[in-house]
Enzyme design. Structure first.
Site, PDB file in Angstrom:
ATOM      1  N   ASP A  53       7.836   4.033   0.337  1.00  0.00           N
ATOM      2  CA  ASP A  53       7.767   3.019   1.387  1.00  0.00           C
ATOM      3  C   ASP A  53       7.679   1.607   0.831  1.00  0.00           C
ATOM      4  O   ASP A  53       7.776   0.636   1.598  1.00  0.00           O
ATOM      5  CB  ASP A  53       6.576   3.282   2.310  1.00  0.00           C
ATOM      6  CG  ASP A  53       5.262   3.403   1.551  1.00  0.00           C
ATOM      7  OD1 ASP A  53       5.224   4.136   0.544  1.00  0.00           O
ATOM      8  OD2 ASP A  53       4.276   2.755   1.950  1.00  0.00           O
ATOM      9  N   GLU A  54       7.513   1.461  -0.493  1.00  0.00           N
ATOM     10  CA  GLU A  54       7.366   0.133  -1.101  1.00  0.00           C
ATOM     11  C   GLU A  54       8.503  -0.206  -2.073  1.00  0.00           C
ATOM     12  O   GLU A  54       8.444  -1.228  -2.742  1.00  0.00           O
ATOM     13  CB  GLU A  54       6.035   0.060  -1.864  1.00  0.00           C
ATOM     14  CG  GLU A  54       4.814   0.380  -1.027  1.00  0.00           C
ATOM     15  CD  GLU A  54       4.640  -0.556   0.155  1.00  0.00           C
ATOM     16  OE1 GLU A  54       4.834  -1.776  -0.021  1.00  0.00           O
ATOM     17  OE2 GLU A  54       4.337  -0.061   1.259  1.00  0.00           O
ATOM     18  N   ASP A  99       4.609 -10.927 -11.457  1.00  0.00           N
ATOM     19  CA  ASP A  99       3.276 -10.907 -10.866  1.00  0.00           C
ATOM     20  C   ASP A  99       2.205 -11.462 -11.790  1.00  0.00           C
ATOM     21  O   ASP A  99       1.122 -11.842 -11.345  1.00  0.00           O
ATOM     22  CB  ASP A  99       2.897  -9.488 -10.444  1.00  0.00           C
ATOM     23  CG  ASP A  99       2.960  -8.512 -11.612  1.00  0.00           C
ATOM     24  OD1 ASP A  99       4.027  -8.431 -12.241  1.00  0.00           O
ATOM     25  OD2 ASP A  99       1.948  -7.846 -11.895  1.00  0.00           O
ATOM     26  N   VAL A 154       0.857  -1.192   0.000  1.00  0.00           N
ATOM     27  CA  VAL A 154       0.000   0.000   0.000  1.00  0.00           C
ATOM     28  C   VAL A 154       0.890   1.239   0.000  1.00  0.00           C
ATOM     29  O   VAL A 154       1.835   1.332   0.788  1.00  0.00           O
ATOM     30  CB  VAL A 154      -0.937   0.018   1.225  1.00  0.00           C
ATOM     31  CG1 VAL A 154      -1.768   1.296   1.246  1.00  0.00           C
ATOM     32  CG2 VAL A 154      -1.838  -1.207   1.226  1.00  0.00           C
ATOM     33  N   ASP A 187      31.596  -0.067 -25.401  1.00  0.00           N
ATOM     34  CA  ASP A 187      31.813  -0.927 -26.567  1.00  0.00           C
ATOM     35  C   ASP A 187      30.464  -1.300 -27.189  1.00  0.00           C
ATOM     36  O   ASP A 187      29.984  -2.423 -27.049  1.00  0.00           O
ATOM     37  CB  ASP A 187      32.585  -2.176 -26.131  1.00  0.00           C
ATOM     38  CG  ASP A 187      33.038  -3.029 -27.307  1.00  0.00           C
ATOM     39  OD1 ASP A 187      33.027  -2.521 -28.446  1.00  0.00           O
ATOM     40  OD2 ASP A 187      33.409  -4.198 -27.080  1.00  0.00           O
ATOM     41  N   HIS A 230      33.922  -2.487 -31.216  1.00  0.00           N
ATOM     42  CA  HIS A 230      35.211  -2.968 -31.735  1.00  0.00           C
ATOM     43  C   HIS A 230      35.039  -3.865 -32.968  1.00  0.00           C
ATOM     44  O   HIS A 230      36.024  -4.246 -33.595  1.00  0.00           O
ATOM     45  CB  HIS A 230      36.004  -3.694 -30.635  1.00  0.00           C
ATOM     46  CG  HIS A 230      35.510  -5.070 -30.308  1.00  0.00           C
ATOM     47  ND1 HIS A 230      34.722  -5.352 -29.212  1.00  0.00           N
ATOM     48  CD2 HIS A 230      35.708  -6.270 -30.925  1.00  0.00           C
ATOM     49  CE1 HIS A 230      34.460  -6.648 -29.165  1.00  0.00           C
ATOM     50  NE2 HIS A 230      35.054  -7.228 -30.188  1.00  0.00           N
ATOM     51  N   SER A 273      32.221 -11.959 -30.704  1.00  0.00           N
ATOM     52  CA  SER A 273      32.121 -10.541 -30.365  1.00  0.00           C
ATOM     53  C   SER A 273      30.939  -9.873 -31.058  1.00  0.00           C
ATOM     54  O   SER A 273      30.644 -10.145 -32.222  1.00  0.00           O
ATOM     55  CB  SER A 273      33.401  -9.818 -30.767  1.00  0.00           C
ATOM     56  OG  SER A 273      34.469 -10.209 -29.936  1.00  0.00           O
TER      57      SER A 273
END
Length: 640
Positions: free
Chosen positions: A293-294, A330, A285, A484, A437, A582
């Site tokens: 507060d949450e 959730d 709440v 990079d 690169h 890469s």
């Protein structure tokens, strides 16, 4: 792909460029951070914390941890008000403002409330001209009882301009009381939210008669008026305790917060300077009114739901059709049995349109504008081709797992003058992300191959696209591999805005906007055509493996590890990337099955070196830079 110790139960692999030097360039000068302002000590308990999170002063506007509502968007980690024209226009319900003006939708009126700092909403509907038919709320200064005037929806003449009601005690909490007090010009909302028996207010005949019905309300915490909350159908109140039911016997009261009230015993000081008790934190709440507060919770009280980012959301948010946790935890189907749908059992929305339903529809509309992170499963080729070699029946990649021919649909190969030494990730539109690169500012030297499986031979679904431009991060440092990252802009098809012919074997991966989206130890995947051992040859087909996200990488690489870098793999060196991988993607999947480009293969200490995991460019760190080139529609599902 690299796996020095073969473990058949664990799919291996990955690739790295040459490691940067062990010392920073002598030209680099250390920066001195100014000391952070000190805050009064906060009382902590088993739920609240850790302290380093609290010191960052996160609120509901901190979109590194929570979603912005549809009338805001995340910019540089902070929710900012949109412009009204950015709200969805299809399938919306008009809203009457308190100024008797009609607005297109709930989203649009909330944009204006966001930008002005005051509530602009009266009610859903189109009969907005009647100045006597507007929402209003009143808090009795003696009893604290909350009264509402609810305008009629205009469905019948007999209804009149509206009705006066009380607020039922059923769902009443501090989030709702905050909205009521903010509407009464109390900036910090409510000091208390209580319920009292209705019959205790009507027992004295000298008291002014009270309405005989009440409405339940559910607020999220961002509202500046109860008009912006979900208002359920009115319920007749039974005036005597003997016949009253538990659901209708109580009505809501509120005491508004004053900034001058005593704060010497403040247990938890909200970011907005309001004081609440520590027991009001981490309960799902929004007691503070700014949600601070949450935001930093080790676990949650009162059956509230704990997101992996440390945020507690109300238990009613679980499986309600709106993603509240960044990674969708959730809304995961595993929580279906935990969903407590109080309103589905006893409360209805037949008289008043639900703002939550409008918010859900807005979110779905915005999310539908971008298709990313979900491969087209119907195109995945399940056939596994075998490569026969002299003296052997089948040649296998050491420590690698061959991908199916069209399995990793955002993987691309980047060729320079016909030589493929780097990978990349398709992020939608005409854009590919890779390592800086891997490229240089000469577009004509490069081409991008989509849906490539065998490194040296195209398949039926392979597309080859020329490069229009290359955007290397302006602060890329080739000596240290800082920043990079590079964007490859593809050349458009003749007389078209697209760069690719529609190809069901090609899908875009989503770009994360928050570095908190995935946490340490989350299992992600890497892919590429890199070497299978530190000194061996490169893979002939695309390989993939699972890796885990690793935190606190400075302990391995000391000052070589810079902001914007991250680590993944395992500390034994069993799974790692190697030369040739890469620029390729490190992809993490959330609880909704959406895949995000979490990292780009950058460098490492050789390949598969124990104690030296692979280093990647952290894509979320560069969200704003990516967005500045690609625009909003091409980068994120929840933030358009």
């Amino acid at each position: 792909m690299q796996q020095q110790i073969r473990q058949p139960v664990k799919p291996p692999f990955l690739t790295c460029a040459t490691a940067p030097p062990t010392t920073s360039p002598t030209t680099a000068s250390p920066t001195t951070a100014s000391p952070a302002p000190t805050r009064p000590p906060r009382k902590t308990d088993d739920y609240l914390g850790p302290a380093e999170c609290l010191e960052k002063e996160f609120t509901r506007a901190s979109c590194d941890l929570v979603f912005c509502p549809p009338w805001e968007r995340c910019i540089n980690g902070h929710c900012s008000c949109k412009l009204p024209y950015l709200c969805p226009r299809d399938g919306v319900v008009p809203v009457c403002g308190r100024n008797t003006r009609k607005y297109l939708s709930y989203c649009q009126v909330m944009v204006l409330s966001c930008r002005t700092g005051i509530s602009m909403m009266s009610h859903f509907g189109e009969n907005c001209e009647d100045s006597n038919s507007r929402f209003s709320s009143f808090i009795d200064p003696q009893s604290g009882v909350v009264k509402l005037f609810l305008p009629s929806n205009g469905s019948s003449i007999e209804e009149g301009p509206g009705k006066e009601v009380l607020v039922c005690g059923t769902l009443w909490d501090m989030a709702a009381a905050n909205a009521a007090c903010k509407d009464a010009k109390h900036k910090l909302g409510a000091a208390s939210a209580r319920v009292v028996p209705y019959h205790s207010l009507t027992a004295d005949p000298s008291n002014e008669p009270l309405p005989g019905s009440c409405v339940s309300v559910r607020c999220q915490g961002y509202e500046r008026s109860l008009a912006e909350c979900v208002i359920y159908d009115p319920t007749e109140i039974t005036a005597t305790a003997a016949t009253a039911t538990a659901a209708t016997a109580t009505v809501a009261t509120a005491t508004c917060y004053t900034e001058t009230q005593e704060e010497d015993n403040c247990e938890f000081k909200c970011v907005n300077k309001k004081c609440v008790s520590v027991e009001q934190t981490c309960d799902g709440v929004d007691d503070c009114g700014d949600r601070s507060d949450e935001m930093c919770c080790k676990k949650c009280r009162n059956d509230a739901f704990h997101c992996r980012t440390g945020v507690c959301v109300h238990k009613e948010a679980v499986r309600d059709g709106i993603v509240d946790c960044l990674d969708g935890k959730d809304e995961s189907p595993v929580h279906t049995a935990d969903r407590t749908r109080f309103e589905a059992r006893t409360l209805k929305n037949t008289e008043y349109i639900s703002p939550k339903s409008e918010t859900r529809a807005n979110r779905q509309h915005l999310e539908s504008k971008l298709y990313c992170g979900i491969p087209n499963s119907t195109t995945v080729d399940d056939e596994e081709e075998e490569e026969r070699v002299p003296g052997g029946r089948v040649k296998r990649v050491v420590g690698g797992v061959p991908a199916k021919p069209t399995q990793i649909q955002w993987q691309v190969g980047i060729e320079e003058y016909g030589k493929l030494d780097c990978g990349g990730a398709y992020i939608g539109g005409c854009w590919v992300l890779t390592a800086a690169h891997c490229v240089r500012p000469k577009p004509s030297a490069f081409q991008v191959k989509f849906s490539l499986w065998k490194k040296r031979r195209p398949q039926d679904t392979t597309d080859v696209v020329p490069v229009h431009d290359i955007h290397i991060h302006p602060k890329y440092n080739a000596a240290t591999y800082e920043n990079d990252i590079a964007l490859v802009e593809l050349e458009k098809l003749p007389f078209k805005q697209e760069c690719l012919v529609e190809n069901p074997a090609v899908s875009a991966v989503c770009i994360p906007w928050s570095p908190q989206l995935f946490q340490t130890n989350h299992t992600c995947s890497i892919s590429g055509w890199g070497r299978t051992t530190a000194g061996g040859s490169s893979a002939r087909v695309l390989l993939w493996a699972n890796v885990s996200l690793i935190s606190n990488c400075q302990r391995f690489y000391k000052d070589r590890f810079k902001p914007g870098m991250m680590c993944a793999g395992d500390l034994k060196g069993d799974v790692d990337s190697c030369q040739g991988d890469s620029g390729g993607p490190l992809v993490c999947e959330d609880d909704q099955g959406i895949s995000y480009l979490w990292g780009i293969v950058s460098w490492g200490e050789r390949c598969g070196q124990p104690g030296f995991p692979g280093v990647y460019t952290q894509v979320a760190h560069y969200f704003e830079w990516i967005r500045s080139h690609t625009g909003w529609p091409a980068v994120t599902r929840y933030n358009s």
